[in-house]
Design a protein around this motif. Structure first.
Motif, PDB file in Angstrom:
ATOM      1  N   ALA A 275       6.336   9.699  -6.580  1.00  0.00           N
ATOM      2  CA  ALA A 275       7.354   8.874  -7.238  1.00  0.00           C
ATOM      3  C   ALA A 275       6.775   8.215  -8.490  1.00  0.00           C
ATOM      4  CB  ALA A 275       7.883   7.822  -6.275  1.00  0.00           C
ATOM      5  N   GLN A 276       5.536   7.757  -8.383  1.00  0.00           N
ATOM      6  CA  GLN A 276       4.893   7.141  -9.543  1.00  0.00           C
ATOM      7  C   GLN A 276       4.594   8.177 -10.629  1.00  0.00           C
ATOM      8  OE1 GLN A 276       1.450   7.465 -10.589  1.00  0.00           O
ATOM      9  NE2 GLN A 276       1.813   6.039 -12.295  1.00  0.00           N
ATOM     10  N   GLN A 277       4.105   9.338 -10.221  1.00  0.00           N
ATOM     11  CA  GLN A 277       3.757  10.375 -11.190  1.00  0.00           C
ATOM     12  C   GLN A 277       4.979  10.884 -11.950  1.00  0.00           C
ATOM     13  OE1 GLN A 277       1.834  13.165  -8.597  1.00  0.00           O
ATOM     14  NE2 GLN A 277      -0.071  11.972  -8.451  1.00  0.00           N
ATOM     15  N   ARG A 278       6.130  10.893 -11.305  1.00  0.00           N
ATOM     16  CA  ARG A 278       7.347  11.386 -11.948  1.00  0.00           C
ATOM     17  C   ARG A 278       8.081  10.285 -12.717  1.00  0.00           C
ATOM     18  NH1 ARG A 278       8.735  16.525 -10.633  1.00  0.00           N
ATOM     19  NH2 ARG A 278       7.793  17.461  -8.771  1.00  0.00           N
ATOM     20  N   GLY A 279       7.508   9.118 -12.770  1.00  0.00           N
ATOM     21  CA  GLY A 279       8.108   8.040 -13.545  1.00  0.00           C
ATOM     22  C   GLY A 279       9.253   7.325 -12.870  1.00  0.00           C
ATOM     23  N   LEU A 280       9.416   7.543 -11.568  1.00  0.00           N
ATOM     24  CA  LEU A 280      10.496   6.876 -10.842  1.00  0.00           C
ATOM     25  C   LEU A 280      10.091   5.480 -10.385  1.00  0.00           C
ATOM     26  CD1 LEU A 280      11.725   9.882  -8.656  1.00  0.00           C
ATOM     27  CD2 LEU A 280      12.646   9.094 -10.837  1.00  0.00           C
ATOM     28  N   TRP A 281       8.799   5.252 -10.280  1.00  0.00           N
ATOM     29  CA  TRP A 281       8.288   3.963  -9.798  1.00  0.00           C
ATOM     30  C   TRP A 281       7.206   3.469 -10.747  1.00  0.00           C
ATOM     31  CZ3 TRP A 281       4.239   3.584  -5.325  1.00  0.00           C
ATOM     32  CH2 TRP A 281       3.944   2.243  -5.072  1.00  0.00           C
ATOM     33  N   ASN A 282       7.402   2.274 -11.276  1.00  0.00           N
ATOM     34  CA  ASN A 282       6.401   1.642 -12.133  1.00  0.00           C
ATOM     35  C   ASN A 282       5.510   0.782 -11.248  1.00  0.00           C
ATOM     36  OD1 ASN A 282       5.003   0.706 -14.380  1.00  0.00           O
ATOM     37  ND2 ASN A 282       6.485  -0.927 -14.781  1.00  0.00           N
ATOM     38  N   ALA A 283       4.559   1.416 -10.589  1.00  0.00           N
ATOM     39  CA  ALA A 283       3.717   0.724  -9.610  1.00  0.00           C
ATOM     40  C   ALA A 283       2.600  -0.059 -10.301  1.00  0.00           C
ATOM     41  CB  ALA A 283       3.114   1.737  -8.637  1.00  0.00           C
ATOM     42  N   SER A 284       2.165  -1.136  -9.643  1.00  0.00           N
ATOM     43  CA  SER A 284       1.039  -1.899 -10.158  1.00  0.00           C
ATOM     44  C   SER A 284      -0.237  -1.084  -9.981  1.00  0.00           C
ATOM     45  CB  SER A 284       0.916  -3.229  -9.417  1.00  0.00           C
ATOM     46  OG  SER A 284       0.525  -3.018  -8.067  1.00  0.00           O
ATOM     47  N   GLN A 285      -1.224  -1.351 -10.825  1.00  0.00           N
ATOM     48  CA  GLN A 285      -2.482  -0.617 -10.747  1.00  0.00           C
ATOM     49  C   GLN A 285      -3.175  -0.876  -9.417  1.00  0.00           C
ATOM     50  OE1 GLN A 285      -3.431   1.631 -13.162  1.00  0.00           O
ATOM     51  NE2 GLN A 285      -4.828   2.238 -11.513  1.00  0.00           N
ATOM     52  N   GLU A 286      -3.069  -2.088  -8.919  1.00  0.00           N
ATOM     53  CA  GLU A 286      -3.691  -2.426  -7.639  1.00  0.00           C
ATOM     54  C   GLU A 286      -3.110  -1.586  -6.509  1.00  0.00           C
ATOM     55  OE1 GLU A 286      -4.073  -6.218  -4.532  1.00  0.00           O
ATOM     56  OE2 GLU A 286      -3.041  -6.456  -6.457  1.00  0.00           O
ATOM     57  N   THR A 287      -1.787  -1.497  -6.478  1.00  0.00           N
ATOM     58  CA  THR A 287      -1.142  -0.706  -5.425  1.00  0.00           C
ATOM     59  C   THR A 287      -1.504   0.763  -5.543  1.00  0.00           C
ATOM     60  OG1 THR A 287       0.721  -2.266  -5.341  1.00  0.00           O
ATOM     61  CG2 THR A 287       1.083  -0.076  -4.406  1.00  0.00           C
ATOM     62  N   LEU A 288      -1.522   1.274  -6.773  1.00  0.00           N
ATOM     63  CA  LEU A 288      -1.872   2.678  -6.991  1.00  0.00           C
ATOM     64  C   LEU A 288      -3.290   2.980  -6.524  1.00  0.00           C
ATOM     65  CD1 LEU A 288      -0.397   3.704 -10.465  1.00  0.00           C
ATOM     66  CD2 LEU A 288       0.224   4.591  -8.210  1.00  0.00           C
ATOM     67  N   ASP A 289      -4.197   2.107  -6.847  1.00  0.00           N
ATOM     68  CA  ASP A 289      -5.593   2.318  -6.442  1.00  0.00           C
ATOM     69  C   ASP A 289      -5.711   2.354  -4.915  1.00  0.00           C
ATOM     70  OD1 ASP A 289      -6.360   2.382  -9.080  1.00  0.00           O
ATOM     71  OD2 ASP A 289      -7.048   0.290  -9.144  1.00  0.00           O
ATOM     72  N   GLU A 290      -5.005   1.454  -4.241  1.00  0.00           N
ATOM     73  CA  GLU A 290      -5.046   1.427  -2.783  1.00  0.00           C
ATOM     74  C   GLU A 290      -4.454   2.704  -2.200  1.00  0.00           C
ATOM     75  OE1 GLU A 290      -4.078  -2.319  -0.689  1.00  0.00           O
ATOM     76  OE2 GLU A 290      -3.673  -3.120  -2.694  1.00  0.00           O
ATOM     77  N   LEU A 291      -3.339   3.159  -2.768  1.00  0.00           N
ATOM     78  CA  LEU A 291      -2.692   4.370  -2.263  1.00  0.00           C
ATOM     79  C   LEU A 291      -3.571   5.604  -2.472  1.00  0.00           C
ATOM     80  CD1 LEU A 291       1.033   3.849  -3.416  1.00  0.00           C
ATOM     81  CD2 LEU A 291       0.209   3.954  -1.058  1.00  0.00           C
ATOM     82  N   ARG A 292      -4.161   5.712  -3.646  1.00  0.00           N
ATOM     83  CA  ARG A 292      -5.021   6.867  -3.934  1.00  0.00           C
ATOM     84  C   ARG A 292      -6.226   6.898  -3.014  1.00  0.00           C
ATOM     85  NH1 ARG A 292      -4.414   5.712 -10.326  1.00  0.00           N
ATOM     86  NH2 ARG A 292      -2.550   6.998 -10.734  1.00  0.00           N
ATOM     87  N   SER A 293      -6.826   5.745  -2.805  1.00  0.00           N
ATOM     88  CA  SER A 293      -7.980   5.672  -1.917  1.00  0.00           C
ATOM     89  C   SER A 293      -7.607   6.065  -0.500  1.00  0.00           C
ATOM     90  CB  SER A 293      -8.549   4.250  -1.944  1.00  0.00           C
ATOM     91  OG  SER A 293      -9.622   4.127  -1.030  1.00  0.00           O
ATOM     92  N   LEU A 294      -6.462   5.551  -0.030  1.00  0.00           N
ATOM     93  CA  LEU A 294      -6.007   5.876   1.323  1.00  0.00           C
ATOM     94  C   LEU A 294      -5.676   7.362   1.438  1.00  0.00           C
ATOM     95  CD1 LEU A 294      -5.069   4.987   4.167  1.00  0.00           C
ATOM     96  CD2 LEU A 294      -2.811   4.572   3.167  1.00  0.00           C
ATOM     97  N   TYR A 295      -4.990   7.900   0.430  1.00  0.00           N
ATOM     98  CA  TYR A 295      -4.591   9.309   0.454  1.00  0.00           C
ATOM     99  C   TYR A 295      -5.811  10.222   0.567  1.00  0.00           C
ATOM    100  CZ  TYR A 295      -2.612  13.747  -1.140  1.00  0.00           C
ATOM    101  OH  TYR A 295      -2.240  15.064  -1.236  1.00  0.00           O
ATOM    102  N   LEU A 296      -6.827   9.959  -0.237  1.00  0.00           N
ATOM    103  CA  LEU A 296      -8.039  10.785  -0.208  1.00  0.00           C
ATOM    104  C   LEU A 296      -8.775  10.642   1.119  1.00  0.00           C
ATOM    105  CD1 LEU A 296      -9.343  10.167  -3.840  1.00  0.00           C
ATOM    106  CD2 LEU A 296      -8.264  12.243  -2.948  1.00  0.00           C
TER     107      LEU A 296
END
Length: 334
Positions: free
Chosen positions: A301-322
């Protein structure tokens, strides 16, 4: 409709006089499902007959939009070399659906596969699955994408009614595939969104009409973020986690077709479904694949521009995903 009493079956149709109607006759296009096509062909017959009855009335364009559009579409088709008879018939079609033997609208599978880039891609698939014209005998006439897209481009309003509270627009990807796919097609063809509504006739004494965006926000607040709902889903273990992941996926898919999600709603999903320590621990135990899917959906959703997520949230999601991806690879390797 003329009702046969006491069975309450429709036995005929009658024209409502304009003096009684007190408004113009509205032009409606129906997109029927494959199940509807197979189970209730008699309803297709009544709708087709109603269109033809209204089409043939001697009324002005300002009073009868059905006749107005049939006449204009007939002229458009004749300009392309169609005969008068053939153009008149094609221009009169108001019922479209899947090709014979086919079910669904294609949009759900396309969104799940991630093999799309723009609304045009969604519209192309929706048209292929929906552009078959149906006649009064309930049988398919022909695949007619040109006329179907002309009908879609002329839509000002879309609506899908629900007559039960057991399911809703986030319960299954079918709701978005059919209704959301139509909205996406109109957006792709016209560059603007139609006014879109969902009807609730579960209580026929109190019928409610809400915009699709209003209904999405209502379900998000009242169900998706409701602690009682989440705790109830957790009682079902693997299946409950899977259903929560589906809930998020369907919300995202509706956003892709109809732009119904806000940043705070995505943030709510991220914080309560994915990044909450208690939810993570539970999902890691019962269904880590669901947690992986939710993180992936939010990142898409963030990559497609549907969600303007905060950098903090993105970092947490990426770390969890990996992290989850590594755990799942280890499981797969035994």
């Amino acid at each position: 409709p003329v009702w046969r009493r006491p069975s309450q079956r429709v036995c005929g149709l009658e024209i409502i006089p304009l003096a009684e109607l007190q408004r113009p006759r509205i032009d409606v296009t129906a997109r029927i499902s494959g199940l509807f096509r197979d189970a209730v062909p008699n309803a297709i017959r009544w709708v087709d007959q109603a269109v033809r009855m209204v089409r043939d009335l001697d009324e002005s364009d300002e009073e009868n939009y059905v006749r107005k559009h049939v006449l204009s579409d007939t002229a458009w088709l004749k300009e392309q070399g169609e005969t008068q008879e053939s153009a008149w018939e094609r221009a009169s079609v108001r019922i479209f659906g899947d090709p014979p033997g086919v079910y669904g609208a294609g949009v759900a599978d396309l969104l799940e596969s991630k093999a799309w880039e723009t609304l045009d891609d969604l519209a192309a698939v929706y048209t292929r699955f929906s552009g078959t014209a149906y006649g009064g005998d309930g049988m398919a006439r022909a695949y007619d994408p040109e006329v179907f897209q002309r009908r879609m481009a002329g839509l000002d309003v879309t609506v899908k009614n629900e007559d039960t509270r057991e399911t809703h627009m986030f319960s299954s990807d079918d709701y978005n595939a059919y209704h959301g796919g139509m909205i996406a097609t109109v957006r792709a063809l016209t560059g603007k969104a139609p006014r879109s509504y969902t009807g609730d006739s579960s209580d026929r004494q109190r019928i409610v009409l809400r915009s699709v965006a209003e209904e999405a926000a209502r379900l998000f607040r009242g169900e998706a973020m409701n602690p009682k709902f989440i705790e109830g889903m957790k009682k079902h273990g693997y299946k409950g986690a899977s259903d929560l992941a589906n809930y998020l996926a369907h919300s995202y898919q509706w956003d892709a077709t109809s732009a119904v999600m806000k940043d705070w709603m995505y943030e709510g999903y991220a914080r309560k479904y994915v990044l909450d320590a208690g939810m993570q621990e539970w999902m890691q135990e019962v269904n880590p694949w669901a947690l992986h899917r939710m993180a992936e959906t939010l990142l898409e959703a963030q990559q497609r521009g549907l969600w303007n997520a905060s950098q903090e949230t993105l970092d947490e999601l990426r770390s969890l995903y990996l992290s989850i991806e590594g755990d799942l690879e280890e499981r797969a390797e035994g």
